[in-house]
Enzyme design. Sequence first.
Site, mmCIF file in Angstrom:
data_model
loop_
_atom_site.group_PDB
_atom_site.id
_atom_site.type_symbol
_atom_site.label_atom_id
_atom_site.label_comp_id
_atom_site.label_asym_id
_atom_site.label_seq_id
_atom_site.Cartn_x
_atom_site.Cartn_y
_atom_site.Cartn_z
ATOM 1 N N ARG A 344 0.818 -1.204 0.000
ATOM 2 C CA ARG A 344 0.000 0.000 0.000
ATOM 3 C C ARG A 344 0.857 1.261 0.000
ATOM 4 O O ARG A 344 0.554 2.236 -0.692
ATOM 5 C CB ARG A 344 -0.905 -0.012 1.233
ATOM 6 C CG ARG A 344 -1.846 1.171 1.356
ATOM 7 C CD ARG A 344 -2.334 1.353 2.803
ATOM 8 N NE ARG A 344 -2.698 0.113 3.434
ATOM 9 C CZ ARG A 344 -3.948 -0.334 3.531
ATOM 10 N NH1 ARG A 344 -4.933 0.366 3.025
ATOM 11 N NH2 ARG A 344 -4.206 -1.472 4.149
ATOM 12 N N TYR A 389 -14.545 -1.824 5.110
ATOM 13 C CA TYR A 389 -13.746 -1.391 6.249
ATOM 14 C C TYR A 389 -14.179 -0.046 6.829
ATOM 15 O O TYR A 389 -13.514 0.462 7.730
ATOM 16 C CB TYR A 389 -12.270 -1.240 5.841
ATOM 17 C CG TYR A 389 -11.601 -2.491 5.349
ATOM 18 C CD1 TYR A 389 -11.807 -3.713 5.975
ATOM 19 C CD2 TYR A 389 -10.741 -2.457 4.263
ATOM 20 C CE1 TYR A 389 -11.185 -4.858 5.517
ATOM 21 C CE2 TYR A 389 -10.107 -3.591 3.805
ATOM 22 C CZ TYR A 389 -10.324 -4.799 4.439
ATOM 23 O OH TYR A 389 -9.701 -5.930 3.995
ATOM 24 N N CYS A 416 -27.042 -1.482 -7.011
ATOM 25 C CA CYS A 416 -28.307 -1.679 -6.317
ATOM 26 C C CYS A 416 -28.031 -2.158 -4.894
ATOM 27 O O CYS A 416 -28.252 -3.317 -4.537
ATOM 28 C CB CYS A 416 -29.164 -2.688 -7.081
ATOM 29 S SG CYS A 416 -30.852 -2.795 -6.478
#
Length: 488
Positions: A344, A389, A416
């Site tokens: 990350r 999260y 949806c």
Amino acid sequence: MRAHPAGPRHADVVQERHSSGPPRDLNTLDPKVWPRNISRGPDGEMRLAGVDVRDLAATHRTPVMVMDEADFRSRCHDFADAFGSAAAVHYASKAFLSGEIARWLDDEGLGLDVCSEGELAVALRAGFPAGRIAFHGSNKSERELRTAVDAGIGAIVVDSYYEIARLAELALERADEPSRSVREAASRNGSTATLEPIPVMVRVTVGVEAHTHEFIATAHEDQKFGFSLTGGDAAEAIRRIAACAGLRLVGLHSHIGSQIFDPAGFEVAAHRVVRLLADTVTEHPELADTLTTLDLGGGLGIAYTSADDPTPPDVMAKALADIVSREAQLAGIAVPRIAVEPGRAIVGPGTVTVYEVGTIKDVVLDGGMVRRYVSVDGGMSDNIRTALYDAEYTVTLASRTSDAPPMTSRVVGKHCESGDIVVRDCYLPSDIAVGDLIAVAATGAYCYVMSSNYNRVPRPAVVAVRDGADRTVLRRETDDDLMRLETW
């Protein structure tokens, strides 16, 4: 926090997060949050590495994930320089992997972590050196292990007794009949087909819970990963590996969570793993020459909002080196080589997702507050993290600037699902209109790789930008792609 399976219902169950009020200037791009090569053009349009987002939207359609290549490479440099030649930096490919990314990583000299046969296949097809790859995962199949071993992978991080047994059987099988890749290599070199032991590391659950979301903290005892340290499972795993001549223990591994800003958690983990390393060398002195690596995992955080304050790589590197050195000295052993696994922290900040606004609704809440729902042409299919999260993101008007007053807003998708939220709480200019482009920052990690075709929505394109030019990294899915598994 445990959410209802259908996701948060509406604003009545979501705590308001705007206590600090709107930013002074909605058009400002905080360099801590946005890619390093971002700017505003003469019309107020966002430019990424010199490329106008309006042109990107016209060429690649929206949503589109735009990756600043120079940003990615510079963060590879940051980690390599911070940890130095005495440590190993492995990119965690689960954050995001493609053939192009694998080639960038190879160029920059980093290692690579994979946790599936698919990730390994992408890396190998891109020409990434197998010897710089480590294989993770909590349930590696016999097929995956065989593929990794035949490829000559750098290390397999074992996660269960079953994996040790599978690898031991594979080692015996290879001793009886060397694999085709080994025979071919021997034939090319004009040598005899000889087999090196399979290099493995042991993943240790150290009982440290990082200050992060419950679902991404991975070192407390009650979870699926690794061998328990306190229960003696880690020591038993090491004994079983040491008893198998076809396996070579090269390191110990721990991972305490994700989106971590404070190195303090690593201090406790390092203390416990170094202690295990010292005990292992005492019990198995024959391992002293090979058991030389201490992998502290990844999990280093990034700034998703201006309120986030991640630790810079050089500061984190010094803290980890000092911790491991001190613990090794106290344990009376040589200082092990450190390995880390940023994913990350390398790919996350340099990527933004550009959407087009399609619908705008103003909803009056209790007390007369008005929340504006800004619907875009993507959503939870390209970014599930907000629903999964409760992740926070920064969003801005990208196709122009605006001096209009800020409006309390929520960016939602087209699916949806009431939990289809991209940015739960934000401020956008009150004159935002259908057809405007908005950009969400720091979407490089875990967005595309966790994407889906929910409601049969195609995955977006991933585009790299550099020096005023763009090129496709992953093309947009088409209707033909969505139909390719149908048997009709």
